[in-house]
Design an enzyme around this catalytic site. Structure first.
Site, mmCIF file in Angstrom:
data_model
loop_
_atom_site.group_PDB
_atom_site.id
_atom_site.type_symbol
_atom_site.label_atom_id
_atom_site.label_comp_id
_atom_site.label_asym_id
_atom_site.label_seq_id
_atom_site.Cartn_x
_atom_site.Cartn_y
_atom_site.Cartn_z
ATOM 1 N N THR A 282 0.858 -1.195 0.000
ATOM 2 C CA THR A 282 0.000 0.000 0.000
ATOM 3 C C THR A 282 0.884 1.230 0.000
ATOM 4 O O THR A 282 2.076 1.148 0.294
ATOM 5 C CB THR A 282 -0.852 0.088 1.291
ATOM 6 O OG1 THR A 282 0.002 0.445 2.391
ATOM 7 C CG2 THR A 282 -1.563 -1.215 1.580
ATOM 8 N N ASP A 283 0.317 2.395 -0.271
ATOM 9 C CA ASP A 283 1.054 3.618 0.033
ATOM 10 C C ASP A 283 0.900 3.895 1.527
ATOM 11 O O ASP A 283 0.157 3.220 2.241
ATOM 12 C CB ASP A 283 0.589 4.797 -0.834
ATOM 13 C CG ASP A 283 1.679 5.864 -0.911
ATOM 14 O OD1 ASP A 283 2.662 5.773 -0.158
ATOM 15 O OD2 ASP A 283 1.548 6.804 -1.719
ATOM 16 N N TYR A 284 1.598 4.904 1.964
ATOM 17 C CA TYR A 284 1.773 5.225 3.383
ATOM 18 C C TYR A 284 0.447 5.288 4.145
ATOM 19 O O TYR A 284 -0.328 6.235 3.982
ATOM 20 C CB TYR A 284 2.476 6.573 3.469
ATOM 21 C CG TYR A 284 3.277 6.802 4.718
ATOM 22 C CD1 TYR A 284 4.648 6.606 4.730
ATOM 23 C CD2 TYR A 284 2.664 7.225 5.879
ATOM 24 C CE1 TYR A 284 5.385 6.827 5.873
ATOM 25 C CE2 TYR A 284 3.399 7.444 7.031
ATOM 26 C CZ TYR A 284 4.761 7.243 7.007
ATOM 27 O OH TYR A 284 5.496 7.464 8.146
#
Ligand code: BGC
Length: 755
Positions: A282-284
């Site tokens: 995932t992104d952050y």
């Protein structure tokens, strides 16, 4: 080296062979390992945490040592320094029950310590081999410093430069964006990971992150599937086909669902249609953000993300905190968890981390392999290649190495800013700022006077918020000092534009013109009637109409650790500018989004229309054209194109033809021209763009020299996704254009028919 607890993969392969088993060694190794793992340890592999160095969201570092010992972490990100990486790896390998190594990731976006121009600038070189080389150098330095995995390249197409992350991608074009993305994957990963210089790439942000409404970062995206398939998907797909080992989901929604939990996107398109077999991160903290998107609570969001095909949770701790519960409650299955765990372990296996978890942790190598002169030489060359000369009235450039030069502007002496956005590992004490670069080049020949002159922006809060270290100065005093040195000079060079953090993540701008204090100073300097060269530092396409009407020479500059030296090379004629824009530079922000490969309306005004026409598709107050179009950039020399010769006027659905032009260097310098091929499908079952880039060639031409340049037109260049999303070639007439930039007046034209 052995991990102490795990059998090395080589030893394991030998064991398998002696047992005469037919299993693929990687599968067998991971089967064996997973058979020993508890459910908590499996989920731990899906958890990525920060180790405290660099954070882009609100998630905080928790005490990770205990978590590492418990096998609750599979990966850490953005840890700087080989000693720190080694210490963390040592805990995972020597103190956890199974000793599974971590995969350590970092945002190595345009270099590690040797910093290349920002990706948008690298793209402006159109030098695919050079871009691949830059990624390889980045991989060499990063791998020597403990990094096994980079969160790059960014394949997000962006046609709205209000979005600050335009800086991190290749610009507005799918064809060029794809060539750049695959080159970067090749550069990072090489042919395999056996070579310890190679690291894993991560194509991001899947998908459509660059299409945030109104260019506001993290904003909503809503797009037709036709557009996704025909434009926005291309660079991601190219990177996957080039073998990218991992993919990062984006923050935005796609079809009303956060990308991280969009099964259609992450499984149907990415894995089933494109055949991606790596792992998805995932992104952050994006699983946490799903709650704010209004989907569900942490537990349900984590389950949705896993079931969609997302394997690793970046810093939200949503998987470690909830998946076991979800398994017990039947929200996810054992096989959902096993599949994701296997994909993460496979990446570690392929990287060779089971054989040697300290593969990327050799302190001596870190010392000897970072910021080497030969790397800096490549960066300097690519930085020279990246500058885009927008205007050079009266051939002010190149300048002579004589007299007195006044260097003015907030970029003049800022080592912190000259490298640009996303430089996690650069060392500002090692490279020159613009003043130092010019002084070095002019030593003993000309004098450099320098002052900051003005602030980046009028608001001290904003200037500080962007994190620049350039001081906020008194406006009147700054101006006085600038006028003072300018009066003593023969030529004025203005190093102005955006500081490093005015573009990049979270740095959207609603007004992309030159900020007021800088423009005011330019106007004041102009009254002196001296030659002025504007170095426009920018992480995006900016709207510099006033400057283009008032300043005689303008060059677009895209940062980098070797930028100052490269600037001196080009300003004083030791190198000739060759970069071309990969974004359309608008006349006004009101034109956005603006891109050259648009679909015609039923009431077009036509390119170049010079006045407002009622009841046609245009504005009352500004013409439709870009101020500087996609593909545009001047040289110190000039190039002329012959008409196009086609090898045939017709081609069959599986044939091909060639288009040839002769390009002549008609000016006074040796130079490099970037010849561009565009195609327009004149009639098709769906509306097709007025032109699309389908080829380009960098052609070095000595003064007076001519060369033939050929492009092969193959069916693949003419295909598109139709309204059933089938990839088709439709018969009919096509226009083919070749020239120096994307505007009609710069292109030669021919036509052919596909039978
Ligand atoms: C960015 C990513 C980056 C990640 C890790 C996020 O905020 O959107 O591009 O890779 O942080 O630093």
């Amino acid at each position: 080296m052995k991990t102490g607890k795990l059998l090395s993969t080589l030893a394991y392969t030998a064991l398998l062979m002696s047992c005469n088993t037919q299993k693929d060694p990687m599968d067998a190794y991971i089967d064996e390992l997973m058979s020993k793992m508890t459910i908590q340890e499996k989920i731990g592999q899906l958890n990525q945490q920060v180790a405290g160095d660099i954070m882009t969201g609100s998630e905080q570092d928790t005490e990770i040592t205990e978590l590492l010992r418990n096998g609750e972490i599979g990966s850490v990100l953005n840890v700087k320094g080989v000693d720190r990486v080694k210490a963390i790896q040592k805990i995972a390998v020597e103190e956890s029950r199974l000793g599974i190594p971590l995969i350590v990731g970092m945002d190595v976006i345009h270099g590690y310590e040797t910093v290349f121009p920002i990706p948008l600038g690298l793209a402006a070189t159109w030098d695919i081999e050079g871009i691949e080389e830059s990624a390889h150098i980045a991989a060499k330095e990063a791998s020597a410093n403990g990094v096994a995995w980079t969160f790059s390249p960014m394949g997000d197409i962006c046609v709205d430069p209000r979005w600050g992350r335009q800086a991190e991608g290749a610009g507005e074009d799918p064809f060029l964006g794809s060539r750049v993305a695959e080159a970067m994957v090749r550069g990072y990963q090489g042919n395999n990971y056996e070579n310890e210089d190679n690291i894993m790439a991560c194509i991001k942000h899947f998908a459509l992150y660059g299409a945030a409404e109104a260019g506001r970062d993290y904003n909503t995206v809503d797009m037709s599937h036709l557009r996704m398939y025909n434009e926005y998907f291309d660079p991601y797909k190219a990177a996957v086909e080039a073998g990218a080992g991992s993919v990062m989901t984006s923050f935005n929604i796609v079809d009303g669902l956060p990308a991280t939990s969009n099964k259609w996107l992450v499984t149907d398109v990415l894995r089933n249609q494109w055949g991606f077999d790596g792992f998805v991160v995932t992104d952050y903290a994006s699983i946490d953000e799903m709650e704010k998107h209004g989907i569900s609570d942490k537990q349900h969001n984590a389950a949705l993300a896993l079931k969609a095909g997302t394997d690793m949770d970046m810093v939200a701790r949503a998987f470690v905190e909830t998946l076991e519960k979800s398994l017990n409650e039947g929200l996810v299955s054992q096989s959902d968890i096993d599949t994701a765990c296997r994909r993460v372990l496979e990446a570690k296996y392929k990287l060779g981390l089971f054989d040697n978890p300290y593969k990327y942790c050799d302190e001596a190598k870190a010392q000897n392999s970072t910021y080497l002169p030969e790397y800096r030489e490549v960066a300097r060359r690519l930085t020279q290649e990246s500058f885009v000369l927008l205007k050079n009235e009266g051939n002010i450039l190149p300048l002579k190495k004589q007299g007195t030069v006044a260097l003015i502007g907030p970029m003049s002496e800022s080592n912190g800013d000259i490298v640009g956005t996303w430089c996690v590992a650069s060392d500002p004490t090692k490279y020159n700022n613009v003043r130092e670069g010019l002084e070095k080049a002019l030593e003993g020949k000309a004098k450099v006077l320098c002052t900051q002159g003005c602030n980046f922006v009028d608001d001290p809060y904003v200037q500080t918020a962007t994190r620049t270290l350039v001081p906020f100065i008194d406006k009147e005093q700054g101006k006085r000092e600038a006028m003072d040195i300018a009066r003593k000079a023969d030529v004025i060079i203005c190093a102005m534009g955006e500081d490093a953090w005015m573009s990049g993540e979270g740095s959207s701008r609603s007004d992309i013109e030159m900020p007021a204090p800088q423009r005011e100073l330019l106007a004041a300097l102009k009254t002196l009637g001296k030659p002025i060269v504007l170095l426009n530092f920018a992480g995006r396409a900016t709207a510099i109409k006033w400057e283009s009407e008032n300043i005689p020479a303008i060059m677009q500059v895209w940062y980098g650790s070797e930028c100052a030296d490269a600037l001196a090379d080009v300003l004083f004629g030791d190198a000739v500018p060759q970069g071309k824009l990969t974004v359309s530079m608008p006349q006004s922000v009101g034109q956005l989004p603006l891109y050259y490969n648009y679909l015609n309306t039923g009431r077009p005004v036509g390119e170049g229309a010079d006045r407002y026409l009622n009841f046609t598709s245009n504005y009352i107050d500004v013409r439709n054209d870009a101020l500087y179009p996609f593909g545009y950039g001047l040289s110190y020399t000039t190039f002329e194109y012959s008409d196009i010769t086609l090898s045939a006027n017709e081609m069959t659905a599986n044939g091909s033809l060639t288009a040839k032009v002769t390009i002549t260097n008609t000016g006074e310098y040796d130079g490099v021209e970037i010849a561009q091929l565009y195609i327009h499908d004149l009639q098709a079952s769906i509306c097709r763009p007025v032109k699309e880039l389908k080829g380009f060639k960098r052609v070095a031409l000595k003064k007076g020299e001519s060369k033939d340049v050929e492009f092969e037109i193959t069916p693949d260049l003419l295909k598109f996704y139709n309204s059933d999303l089938q990839y088709v070639l439709e018969p009919g007439m096509f226009d083919l254009m070749i020239g120096t930039n994307s505007s009609n007046k710069a292109l030669k034209k021919a036509s052919f028919e596909v039978k």
